[in-house]
Motif scaffolding. Sequence first.
Motif, PDB file in Angstrom:
ATOM      1  N   CYS A  62       0.936  -1.135  -0.108  1.00 42.06           N
ATOM      2  CA  CYS A  62      -0.068  -0.054   0.088  1.00 42.06           C
ATOM      3  C   CYS A  62       0.813   1.171   0.122  1.00 42.06           C
ATOM      4  O   CYS A  62       0.474   2.332  -0.668  1.00 42.06           O
ATOM      5  CB  CYS A  62      -1.035   0.152   1.201  1.00 42.06           C
ATOM      6  N   ALA A  63       1.777   1.381   0.767  1.00 45.05           N
ATOM      7  CA  ALA A  63       2.838   2.374   0.713  1.00 45.05           C
ATOM      8  C   ALA A  63       3.541   2.495  -0.480  1.00 45.05           C
ATOM      9  O   ALA A  63       3.678   3.915  -0.785  1.00 45.05           O
ATOM     10  CB  ALA A  63       3.896   2.355   1.842  1.00 45.05           C
ATOM     11  N   SER A  64       3.810   1.565  -1.124  1.00 52.41           N
ATOM     12  CA  SER A  64       4.335   1.805  -2.511  1.00 52.41           C
ATOM     13  C   SER A  64       3.422   2.411  -3.399  1.00 52.41           C
ATOM     14  O   SER A  64       3.864   2.754  -4.616  1.00 52.41           O
ATOM     15  CB  SER A  64       5.087   0.363  -2.919  1.00 52.41           C
ATOM     16  N   LYS A  65       2.161   2.372  -3.400  1.00 48.48           N
ATOM     17  CA  LYS A  65       1.117   2.965  -4.046  1.00 48.48           C
ATOM     18  C   LYS A  65       0.348   4.266  -3.605  1.00 48.48           C
ATOM     19  O   LYS A  65      -0.429   4.423  -4.066  1.00 48.48           O
ATOM     20  CB  LYS A  65      -0.082   1.852  -4.156  1.00 48.48           C
ATOM     21  N   ILE A 147      -6.769  -4.463   1.732  1.00 46.36           N
ATOM     22  CA  ILE A 147      -7.313  -3.446   1.148  1.00 46.36           C
ATOM     23  C   ILE A 147      -6.554  -2.301   1.471  1.00 46.36           C
ATOM     24  O   ILE A 147      -6.135  -1.917   2.581  1.00 46.36           O
ATOM     25  CB  ILE A 147      -8.776  -3.200   1.644  1.00 46.36           C
ATOM     26  N   CYS A 148      -6.204  -1.502   0.461  1.00 46.46           N
ATOM     27  CA  CYS A 148      -5.400   0.030   0.551  1.00 46.46           C
ATOM     28  C   CYS A 148      -6.498   1.089   0.267  1.00 46.46           C
ATOM     29  O   CYS A 148      -7.340   0.935  -0.582  1.00 46.46           O
ATOM     30  CB  CYS A 148      -4.531  -0.128  -0.801  1.00 46.46           C
ATOM     31  N   LYS A 149      -6.123   1.895   1.009  1.00 47.53           N
ATOM     32  CA  LYS A 149      -7.072   3.265   0.788  1.00 47.53           C
ATOM     33  C   LYS A 149      -6.112   4.456   0.708  1.00 47.53           C
ATOM     34  O   LYS A 149      -5.366   4.639   1.271  1.00 47.53           O
ATOM     35  CB  LYS A 149      -7.856   3.387   1.953  1.00 47.53           C
ATOM     36  N   GLN A 150      -6.388   5.059  -0.574  1.00 53.81           N
ATOM     37  CA  GLN A 150      -5.807   6.434  -0.833  1.00 53.81           C
ATOM     38  C   GLN A 150      -6.851   7.375  -0.891  1.00 53.81           C
ATOM     39  O   GLN A 150      -7.806   7.546  -1.569  1.00 53.81           O
ATOM     40  CB  GLN A 150      -5.297   6.179  -2.345  1.00 53.81           C
ATOM     41  N   GLN A 151      -6.500   8.596  -0.205  1.00 52.90           N
ATOM     42  CA  GLN A 151      -7.586   9.850  -0.019  1.00 52.90           C
ATOM     43  C   GLN A 151      -7.021  10.684  -1.230  1.00 52.90           C
ATOM     44  O   GLN A 151      -5.747  11.000  -1.491  1.00 52.90           O
ATOM     45  CB  GLN A 151      -7.178  10.537   1.318  1.00 52.90           C
ATOM     46  N   LEU A 152      -8.037  11.085  -2.152  1.00 53.59           N
ATOM     47  CA  LEU A 152      -7.688  12.126  -2.999  1.00 53.59           C
ATOM     48  C   LEU A 152      -7.571  13.308  -2.805  1.00 53.59           C
ATOM     49  O   LEU A 152      -6.931  14.282  -3.361  1.00 53.59           O
ATOM     50  CB  LEU A 152      -8.927  11.815  -4.077  1.00 53.59           C
TER      51      LEU A 152
END
Length: 153
Positions: A62-65, A147-152
């Motif tokens: 996740c950190a890599s993404k 599950i990875c979560k990325q805030q936009l």
Amino acid sequence: FQTSPWRLISGILGVMCLVLMATLGKLLNDCSSCPKMWIGYQCNCYFISNERKTWKESKDFCASKNSSLLQLQNKDDLDFMNHISELVYWIGLSYNKERSAWLWEDGSALSQTLFSFLQTVDIRNCIVYIPNDGFLDELCREEVRFICKQQLI
């Protein structure tokens, strides 16, 4: 040629309306630009893995993404996850010995009113989430989906 004050006011309001619509359009575009293979929901992007990894491998992926393991902070997050799947997933919750508390990756505390553990959990273990059921602890070296979560915004 004279204009009434109402024409001037309506012209100003019309310009303000156009500016607000353009700004809203920009924000909505920013909220819908998730990477390929990610799901967008409420200005967040989610990557739901089919691959199994250890908790640390999942966290590193996740950190890599440019994201983090899933945090469930409110009822909207919970409702969204409960409609995704019925599988087990690593989430970004771990025990912090210094604070003697379960914390999310960003350092925020687990909401005791929103969530409860299904059983007594071992603080040496990592936490999985089962949609519609809750949290369980699992050996961190076990390979589980994540599950990875990325805030936009």
